[in-house]
Design a protein around this motif. Structure first.
Motif, short mmCIF file in Angstrom:
data_model
loop_
_atom_site.label_atom_id
_atom_site.label_comp_id
_atom_site.label_asym_id
_atom_site.label_seq_id
_atom_site.Cartn_x
_atom_site.Cartn_y
_atom_site.Cartn_z
N GLY A 1 -2.16 -5.98 -37.88
CA GLY A 1 -2.04 -4.62 -38.40
C GLY A 1 -1.60 -4.61 -39.85
N ASP A 2 -1.12 -3.47 -40.29
CA ASP A 2 -0.59 -3.34 -41.65
C ASP A 2 0.80 -3.98 -41.64
OD1 ASP A 2 0.68 -2.53 -43.97
OD2 ASP A 2 -0.19 -0.53 -43.96
N PRO A 3 0.98 -5.10 -42.40
CA PRO A 3 2.25 -5.85 -42.29
C PRO A 3 3.50 -4.99 -42.34
CG PRO A 3 0.71 -7.09 -43.62
CD PRO A 3 0.05 -5.78 -43.32
N LYS A 4 3.59 -4.08 -43.33
CA LYS A 4 4.84 -3.33 -43.48
C LYS A 4 5.14 -2.46 -42.25
CE LYS A 4 2.92 0.40 -46.39
NZ LYS A 4 1.50 -0.07 -46.43
N LEU A 5 4.08 -1.89 -41.66
CA LEU A 5 4.28 -1.02 -40.50
C LEU A 5 4.63 -1.85 -39.27
CD1 LEU A 5 1.28 1.46 -40.96
CD2 LEU A 5 3.66 1.75 -41.69
N VAL A 6 3.91 -2.99 -39.12
CA VAL A 6 4.15 -3.84 -37.95
C VAL A 6 5.55 -4.47 -38.03
CG1 VAL A 6 3.35 -5.86 -36.67
CG2 VAL A 6 1.68 -4.26 -37.61
N ILE A 7 5.95 -4.90 -39.22
CA ILE A 7 7.28 -5.51 -39.37
C ILE A 7 8.36 -4.50 -38.94
CG2 ILE A 7 8.99 -6.38 -41.05
CD1 ILE A 7 6.52 -7.46 -42.68
N CYS A 8 8.24 -3.26 -39.39
CA CYS A 8 9.23 -2.24 -39.02
C CYS A 8 9.19 -1.94 -37.52
CB CYS A 8 9.01 -0.95 -39.82
SG CYS A 8 9.45 -1.14 -41.55
N LYS A 9 7.98 -1.92 -36.96
CA LYS A 9 7.83 -1.65 -35.52
C LYS A 9 8.46 -2.79 -34.69
CE LYS A 9 4.10 -1.58 -32.21
NZ LYS A 9 4.01 -3.04 -32.11
N GLU A 10 8.19 -4.01 -35.10
CA GLU A 10 8.74 -5.16 -34.37
C GLU A 10 10.26 -5.21 -34.52
OE1 GLU A 10 7.06 -7.67 -32.54
OE2 GLU A 10 5.18 -6.57 -32.69
N ALA A 11 10.75 -4.85 -35.70
CA ALA A 11 12.20 -4.83 -35.92
C ALA A 11 12.86 -3.78 -35.03
CB ALA A 11 12.52 -4.57 -37.39
N LYS A 12 12.15 -2.69 -34.83
CA LYS A 12 12.67 -1.62 -33.96
C LYS A 12 12.78 -2.12 -32.52
CE LYS A 12 12.07 3.35 -33.49
NZ LYS A 12 11.15 4.48 -33.65
N GLU A 13 11.77 -2.90 -32.12
CA GLU A 13 11.76 -3.42 -30.74
C GLU A 13 12.78 -4.53 -30.54
OE1 GLU A 13 7.81 -4.54 -29.37
OE2 GLU A 13 7.13 -2.49 -29.81
N ARG A 14 12.86 -5.46 -31.51
CA ARG A 14 13.71 -6.63 -31.33
C ARG A 14 15.15 -6.41 -31.77
NH1 ARG A 14 10.80 -11.26 -29.77
NH2 ARG A 14 12.92 -11.98 -29.45
N GLN A 15 15.36 -5.38 -32.58
CA GLN A 15 16.71 -5.06 -33.08
C GLN A 15 17.49 -6.26 -33.61
OE1 GLN A 15 19.01 -2.29 -30.88
NE2 GLN A 15 17.26 -1.22 -30.08
N PRO A 16 16.92 -6.93 -34.63
CA PRO A 16 17.67 -8.06 -35.23
C PRO A 16 18.89 -7.54 -36.00
CG PRO A 16 15.76 -7.55 -36.57
CD PRO A 16 15.68 -6.66 -35.36
N ASP A 17 19.83 -8.44 -36.26
CA ASP A 17 21.00 -8.07 -37.06
C ASP A 17 20.66 -8.02 -38.54
OD1 ASP A 17 22.90 -8.03 -34.86
OD2 ASP A 17 22.49 -10.18 -34.74
N LEU A 18 19.59 -8.73 -38.91
CA LEU A 18 19.18 -8.80 -40.31
C LEU A 18 17.69 -9.13 -40.37
CD1 LEU A 18 20.27 -8.82 -43.28
CD2 LEU A 18 20.57 -11.28 -43.05
N LEU A 19 17.00 -8.44 -41.27
CA LEU A 19 15.58 -8.75 -41.51
C LEU A 19 15.49 -9.39 -42.89
CD1 LEU A 19 12.48 -8.49 -41.06
CD2 LEU A 19 12.65 -6.13 -41.88
N VAL A 20 14.90 -10.58 -42.95
CA VAL A 20 14.79 -11.30 -44.23
C VAL A 20 13.33 -11.33 -44.66
CG1 VAL A 20 15.25 -13.46 -45.46
CG2 VAL A 20 16.80 -12.72 -43.63
N LEU A 21 13.11 -10.95 -45.91
CA LEU A 21 11.75 -10.94 -46.44
C LEU A 21 11.73 -11.63 -47.80
CD1 LEU A 21 10.99 -7.15 -45.82
CD2 LEU A 21 10.10 -9.05 -44.48
N GLY A 22 10.69 -12.40 -48.03
CA GLY A 22 10.52 -12.98 -49.35
C GLY A 22 9.79 -11.99 -50.23
#
Lengths: 183, 183
Positions: free
Chosen positions: A118-139
Motif C-alpha cells: 500500500g501507500d507506505p505512510k498510511l500502512v506504517i501508521c495503520k500497522e503502528a495502530k495495530e501493534r502499538q509499539p512504544d516507539l516508531l523509528v524511521l530513517g
C-alpha cells in the motif's frame, strides 16, 4: 554478563517498530537511511546489559503499481506465470527483510519482520495502530522541501499521524552515498 | 535485582536530553506536555534492569521579555530591587527544574538540570549541539497549524534542526487538562 532472568517477569519488553525501505537501485539492497535507523537502534537505544528487554518490529511496505502491473515489459502466457511474478515481488521483499533480521540476530535482539502492501505512510501508521509499539523509528534522507514533494516524505507524515512517539533518524549530508542510486 | 557493575565499564550511558516548560499558569507548575515527556522516558524508554545506563539532561529555557522587563507593573527603587527580581526569575526556573530532578531521583536515574535564557527552540538546538545527547525528547501540546503560529512550535523546529534524533511526545486530545491554564 549479568543474568536478567529476574527482570524479565516484571518488565514488559520495549517494542520498537522500524519501517524499512530498499535503495533506489532496488531490491534487495536496503536504503542507507533504513540502515542508519537500525544502526541507531542497535548502538544508541539498546542497552547491552538488557537486550532481552527489547523487541524490534520490522515492517517493509511494498508499493503496488498504479495500474496493478509491476513490469509492463513482461509477457505472461499462463496464470502460473502471473502467480510466479507476484511470488517474486514477495520474495524480493523478504530478501530485504532478511538483511534486517540478520542484523538483529547478530545483535542478539528479539525481532519480528513482515511485509505489507500500500501507500507506505498510511500502512506504517495503520500497522503502528495495530501493534502499538512504544516507539516508531524511521530513517530519512533529509530531503529538501522541493525534493519531498516529488520523492515523498513518509517520515514527516508518520511523525504527525502515528499513534505513538516517532523518532526520525536524519542523515548528515556528508553521509550521502557516492552513488545516489545506493540511497 | 541483578548487579550491573560489569556492564558499566563497557557501555557508555544513553544521554537523553529533555527540554521542559512551565504551565501557562506560570511557575513553578510544570506543563502537562513536559510531564508527559518525562513519563514516557521513565515508563517506556528506561529499562528497569539497567537504570545506571541512562542519564537525563533536563533543560529549561527562560524567555526574556522583549523589552528586557519581566513585569512592567513592578517598581524598582534600588539596584538591589532589580537584582533581587532577577534572582527571583532564576529561582522560579530552579523550582520548576526541582520537580523534574525529584522525579528522576525517585525513579533512581541519573540526571543533570540547568537553566538557560533565550528563544527556546534556538537554545535547545544550541545546547543539544554542545551536549550531543543520543536523543532529544520534547513534549508537545499537539496544537493545530493556526495555534502553532500564535503559541509557537518549538518542537517541530527542533525536530528539523537539532543535531540528534528527536522524539516528540504528542498528547491525545483526551489528555488535555480541564483547566487550559494548567497546560
Amino acid at each position: 554478563m549479568a543474568e536478567q532472568g529476574s527482570a524479565e517477569s516484571i518488565c514488559p519488553k520495549m517494542q520498537v517498530m522500524l519501517a524499512v525501505s530498499h535503495s533506489i537501485k532496488g531490491y534487495p539492497k536496503p536504503s542507507v537511511s533504513s540502515r542508519n535507523a537500525l544502526d541507531w537502534i542497535i548502538t544508541k537505544l539498546l542497552r547491552p546489559c538488557c537486550k532481552k528487554e527489547y523487541k524490534i518490529l520490522i515492517l517493509h511496505v511494498q508499493i503496488p503499481d498504479e495500474d496493478g502491473y509491476d513490469d509492463m515489459d513482461s509477457m505472461y502466457t499462463t496464470v502460473n506465470d502471473i502467480r510466479s511474478h507476484h511470488k517474486t515481488e514477495k520474495q524480493k521483499g523478504l530478501a530485504l527483510l532478511e538483511y534486517f533480521v540478520k542484523r538483529c540476530n547478530e545483535a542478539e535482539v528479539d525481532c519480528e519482520a513482515w511485509l505489507s502492501k500500500g501507500d507506505p505512510k498510511l500502512v506504517i501508521c495503520k500497522e503502528a495502530k495495530e501493534r502499538q509499539p512504544d516507539l516508531l523509528v524511521l530513517g530519512s534522507r533529509g530531503l529538501g522541501t522541493l525534493q519531498r514533494i516529488f520523492v515523498g516524505g513518509s517520515s514527516s507524515y508518520c511523525a504527525k499521524n502515528a499513534p505513538c512517539p516517532v523518532v526520525i533518524i536524519r542523515r548528515d549530508p556528508s553521509e550521502s552515498p557516492s552513488d545516489p542510486l545506493d540511497d
